[in-house]
Design an enzyme around this catalytic site. Structure first.
Site, PDB file in Angstrom:
ATOM      1  N   SER A  62       0.811  -1.232   0.000  1.00  0.00           N
ATOM      2  CA  SER A  62       0.000   0.000   0.000  1.00  0.00           C
ATOM      3  C   SER A  62       0.838   1.272   0.000  1.00  0.00           C
ATOM      4  O   SER A  62       0.461   2.287   0.591  1.00  0.00           O
ATOM      5  CB  SER A  62      -0.962   0.018   1.206  1.00  0.00           C
ATOM      6  OG  SER A  62      -1.798  -1.113   1.186  1.00  0.00           O
ATOM      7  N   GLU A 117     -33.116 -12.297  -7.283  1.00  0.00           N
ATOM      8  CA  GLU A 117     -31.811 -12.472  -6.640  1.00  0.00           C
ATOM      9  C   GLU A 117     -31.982 -12.631  -5.138  1.00  0.00           C
ATOM     10  O   GLU A 117     -31.251 -13.383  -4.493  1.00  0.00           O
ATOM     11  CB  GLU A 117     -30.903 -11.277  -6.936  1.00  0.00           C
ATOM     12  CG  GLU A 117     -29.538 -11.378  -6.276  1.00  0.00           C
ATOM     13  CD  GLU A 117     -28.632 -10.178  -6.546  1.00  0.00           C
ATOM     14  OE1 GLU A 117     -27.463 -10.217  -6.109  1.00  0.00           O
ATOM     15  OE2 GLU A 117     -29.084  -9.203  -7.182  1.00  0.00           O
ATOM     16  N   HIS A 128     -22.590   1.240 -14.990  1.00  0.00           N
ATOM     17  CA  HIS A 128     -21.684   1.832 -13.996  1.00  0.00           C
ATOM     18  C   HIS A 128     -20.985   3.062 -14.583  1.00  0.00           C
ATOM     19  O   HIS A 128     -19.880   2.947 -15.132  1.00  0.00           O
ATOM     20  CB  HIS A 128     -20.634   0.805 -13.554  1.00  0.00           C
ATOM     21  CG  HIS A 128     -21.169  -0.273 -12.676  1.00  0.00           C
ATOM     22  ND1 HIS A 128     -21.134  -0.203 -11.299  1.00  0.00           N
ATOM     23  CD2 HIS A 128     -21.776  -1.448 -12.976  1.00  0.00           C
ATOM     24  CE1 HIS A 128     -21.689  -1.295 -10.789  1.00  0.00           C
ATOM     25  NE2 HIS A 128     -22.086  -2.064 -11.790  1.00  0.00           N
ATOM     26  N   GLU A 186     -19.400   5.352 -13.135  1.00  0.00           N
ATOM     27  CA  GLU A 186     -18.179   5.720 -12.415  1.00  0.00           C
ATOM     28  C   GLU A 186     -16.921   5.246 -13.126  1.00  0.00           C
ATOM     29  O   GLU A 186     -15.852   5.843 -12.968  1.00  0.00           O
ATOM     30  CB  GLU A 186     -18.210   5.174 -10.977  1.00  0.00           C
ATOM     31  CG  GLU A 186     -18.098   3.669 -10.833  1.00  0.00           C
ATOM     32  CD  GLU A 186     -19.430   2.940 -10.831  1.00  0.00           C
ATOM     33  OE1 GLU A 186     -19.493   1.826 -10.277  1.00  0.00           O
ATOM     34  OE2 GLU A 186     -20.401   3.474 -11.397  1.00  0.00           O
ATOM     35  N   CYS A 230     -26.647   0.490 -10.848  1.00  0.00           N
ATOM     36  CA  CYS A 230     -26.765  -0.969 -10.915  1.00  0.00           C
ATOM     37  C   CYS A 230     -27.805  -1.458  -9.898  1.00  0.00           C
ATOM     38  O   CYS A 230     -28.997  -1.270 -10.101  1.00  0.00           O
ATOM     39  CB  CYS A 230     -25.401  -1.620 -10.729  1.00  0.00           C
ATOM     40  SG  CYS A 230     -25.346  -3.346 -11.270  1.00  0.00           S
ATOM     41  N   GLN A 253     -32.070  -1.036  -9.378  1.00  0.00           N
ATOM     42  CA  GLN A 253     -33.010  -2.137  -9.157  1.00  0.00           C
ATOM     43  C   GLN A 253     -33.824  -1.943  -7.888  1.00  0.00           C
ATOM     44  O   GLN A 253     -35.036  -2.177  -7.884  1.00  0.00           O
ATOM     45  CB  GLN A 253     -32.244  -3.462  -9.124  1.00  0.00           C
ATOM     46  CG  GLN A 253     -31.595  -3.805 -10.462  1.00  0.00           C
ATOM     47  CD  GLN A 253     -30.705  -5.025 -10.407  1.00  0.00           C
ATOM     48  OE1 GLN A 253     -30.591  -5.682  -9.362  1.00  0.00           O
ATOM     49  NE2 GLN A 253     -30.058  -5.350 -11.518  1.00  0.00           N
ATOM     50  N   ASP A 284      -6.595  -0.789  -9.485  1.00  0.00           N
ATOM     51  CA  ASP A 284      -5.532   0.081  -9.987  1.00  0.00           C
ATOM     52  C   ASP A 284      -5.758   0.476 -11.446  1.00  0.00           C
ATOM     53  O   ASP A 284      -5.312   1.540 -11.877  1.00  0.00           O
ATOM     54  CB  ASP A 284      -4.162  -0.591  -9.842  1.00  0.00           C
ATOM     55  CG  ASP A 284      -3.525  -0.340  -8.479  1.00  0.00           C
ATOM     56  OD1 ASP A 284      -3.750   0.756  -7.927  1.00  0.00           O
ATOM     57  OD2 ASP A 284      -2.825  -1.219  -7.967  1.00  0.00           O
ATOM     58  N   LYS A 304       6.627  12.465  -1.215  1.00  0.00           N
ATOM     59  CA  LYS A 304       6.027  12.707   0.099  1.00  0.00           C
ATOM     60  C   LYS A 304       4.503  12.574   0.027  1.00  0.00           C
ATOM     61  O   LYS A 304       3.905  12.547  -1.051  1.00  0.00           O
ATOM     62  CB  LYS A 304       6.396  14.104   0.589  1.00  0.00           C
ATOM     63  CG  LYS A 304       5.792  15.222  -0.258  1.00  0.00           C
ATOM     64  CD  LYS A 304       6.029  16.580   0.363  1.00  0.00           C
ATOM     65  CE  LYS A 304       5.334  17.685  -0.457  1.00  0.00           C
ATOM     66  NZ  LYS A 304       5.473  18.996   0.179  1.00  0.00           N
TER      67      LYS A 304
END
EC number: 6.3.4.2
Length: 545
Positions: A15, A403, A515, A517, A379, A383, A72, A239
């Site tokens: 990380s 579902e 989606h 995004e 998404c 629904q 990523d 930094k």
């Protein structure tokens, strides 16, 4: 021009931000006119992250061509213009799966299958294939040097450096240089040991990116250069910063891009980072602020919604607003009531899977609809908005998704059993299908209805957005819901699948099956998120009057 390779590794701890550093360097090189792409090699045994828990791995980023990949790759697309594909991410599991498939097929002519050369050759072949057509490919290796899982990848890259020539390869190693308050100085020993670990497997790093909470003093950089056998100008101090979009300028200010271009003997103009300067200016000078309530089931790990978080920030940049995200566990809505939703300017329900917390999300959609709070559903968020409207407005009181209830009497959302993929092939699914790699995935066209919020925001009739789901709106029950007032404002290319719904007589209630995004970037934003945040700000101004 021959393709040049930059191999990015990490040491000391995980990380450290290898993905951000790789993407930032790619952004600078792209700004110099080079054609750049980035690859991520993940050491875990899963074939892809599609079935991994979001609370362990973070979000699954979906590429244009439908690959379920590491988060990523979302960073990569937000920093550079190149679109990622299935070639840009692969795992140990995928490599072994392919090698075993070839062995069963007889491709190896009876040879004993070994890590070297069969696994390493497969890794090299995939890296070379993904690099085709690009001036520079940056290859990030997941994990930390010293982990047993990443050894085959590192060995493959060592071999590849010899194969294509060291004049076309560069090893960039990220490492931690911690500041010890009691000593009053940074310590370089962890970096030295990390480089020693790399050297033990035959890799000499050419560039060291030193992560710390402060700039590394020149004398310490000189010390690192001496003990790690790296040019002093190639020891880069990275930094902690307030915004990840500051990093391209930080790396450029230390001449990293010049060093890379000189190493590869590339003649190209200076990097023009004007677009990034504009992003930072907007970020530092907002004219207002909004609070968005994000109601989900993985709220304990914000990375589970990484692209949504970033898209909201991008929408803030578009509107010159500071966006604060309040994470709300949907189960809290079930147990504590809608009081937990009070005080937010807009509500967003992102994608998700499984029954846990669903009734809380349905109550959230009802609260947003009845109280005229701007709502964006993505998404599953679409629904549950449909289920809520069906139950409370259209009179389908037993409405649900198959579902969550396979024996549901009024399944307004149901399993997609058949559709066409991007290549026109018919895909068929049943309840018995595997969970992994069996969804409607990747970019699909959507036709927008004129006069809708969606059509106004996008400014065109046909758009293309990415999908990741296996359940769809049930067209059999849709007419009754539409009769009650719900507007379907986006349809699939064949006009058979519902892609966007809107609630009339509401300031801003839009929900989409895709989606959005995944295609939002800091430089361009995204129409739906921009419209949503703008509506949230209008709601905020009313509430403070």
């Amino acid at each position: 021009m021959a393709t040049n390779y930059i191999f990015v590794t990490g040491g000391v701890v995980s990380s450290l931000g290898k993905g951000i550093a790789a993407a930032s360097l790619a952004a600078i090189l792209e700004a110099r006119g080079l054609n750049v792409t980035i690859m991520k090699l993940d050491p875990y045994i899963n074939v892809d992250p599609g079935t991994m828990s979001p609370t362990q791995h973070g979000e699954v980023f979906v590429t244009q061509d439908g690959a379920e990949t590491d988060l990523d790759l979302g960073h990569y697309e937000r920093f550079i213009r190149t679109k990622m594909t299935k070639r840009n991410n692969f795992t140990t599991g995928k490599i072994y799966s392919e090698v075993l498939r070839k062995e069963r097929r007889g491709d190896y002519l009876g040879a004993t299958i070994q890590v070297i050369p069969h696994i390493t050759n497969e890794i090299k072949d995939r890296v070379i294939a993904g690099a085709q057509g690009h001036d520079v490919v940056i290859v990030e290796v997941g994990g930390t040097v010293g982990d047993i899982e990443s050894l085959p990848f590192l060995e493959a890259l060592r071999q590849l450096a010899v194969q294509v020539g060291r004049e076309h390869t560069l090893f960039m190693h990220l490492t931690l240089v911690p500041y010890i308050p009691t000593a009053g100085e940074v310590k370089t020993k962890p970096t030295q040991h990390s480089v020693k670990e790399l050297l033990s497997i035959g890799i000499q790093p050419d560039v060291l990116i030193c992560r710390s909470d402060r700039m590394i003093p020149p004398n310490e950089r000189a010390k690192i250069a001496l003990f790690c056998n790296v040019a002093e100008r190639a020891v880069i101090s990275l930094k902690d910063v307030n915004s990840i979009y500051q990093i391209p300028a930080l790396l450029k200010s230390q001449g990293l891009d010049d060093f890379v271009c000189e190493r590869f003997r590339l003649t190209c103009p200076e990097a023009d980072l004007t677009e990034w300067e504009q992003v930072l200016y907007k970020q530092a000078n907002p004219v207002g602020e909004v609070t968005i309530g994000m109601v989900g089931k993985y709220t304990e790990l914000p990375d589970a919604y990484k692209s949504v978080n970033e898209a909201l920030k991008h929408a803030g940049l578009t509107n010159r607003l500071s966006v604060s995200i309040k994470y709300i566990d949907s189960q809290d809505v079930e147990t504590k009531g809608v009081e937990v939703l009070k005080g937010v300017d807009g509500i967003l329900v992102p994608g998700g899977f499984g029954y846990r917390g669903v009734e809380g999300k349905i109550r959230t959609a009802q609260y947003a609809r009845e109280n005229k709070i701007p709502y964006l559903g993505i998404c599953l968020g679409m629904q549950i908005a449909l289920i809520e409207y069906a139950r409370n407005v259209a009179g389908l009181t037993k409405a649900n998704s198959s579902e969550f209830d396979k024996d549901c009497e009024q399944p307004v959302v149901a399993l997609i059993t058949e559709w066409q993929d991007a290549e026109g092939n018919t895909e068929v699914r049943t309840d018995e299908s595997d969970l992994g790699g069996t969804m409607r995935l990747g970019a699909q066209q959507c036709h927008l209805v004129s006069g809708s919020h969606a059509r106004e925001l996008y400014g065109k009739e046909t758009i293309e957005e990415r999908h990741r789901h296996r359940y769809e709106v049930n067209n059999t029950l849709l007419p009754q819901i539409e009769k009650a007032g719900l507007k379907v404002t986006g349809l699939s290319a064949d006009k058979k699948l519902v892609e966007i719904i809107e609630v009339p007589n509401h300031p801003w209630f839009v929900a989409c099956q895709f989606h959005p995004e995944f295609t939002s970037t800091p430089r361009d934003g995204h129409p739906l998120f921009a419209g949503f945040v703008k509506a949230a700000y209008e709601n905020h101004k009313k509430s403070v009057k």
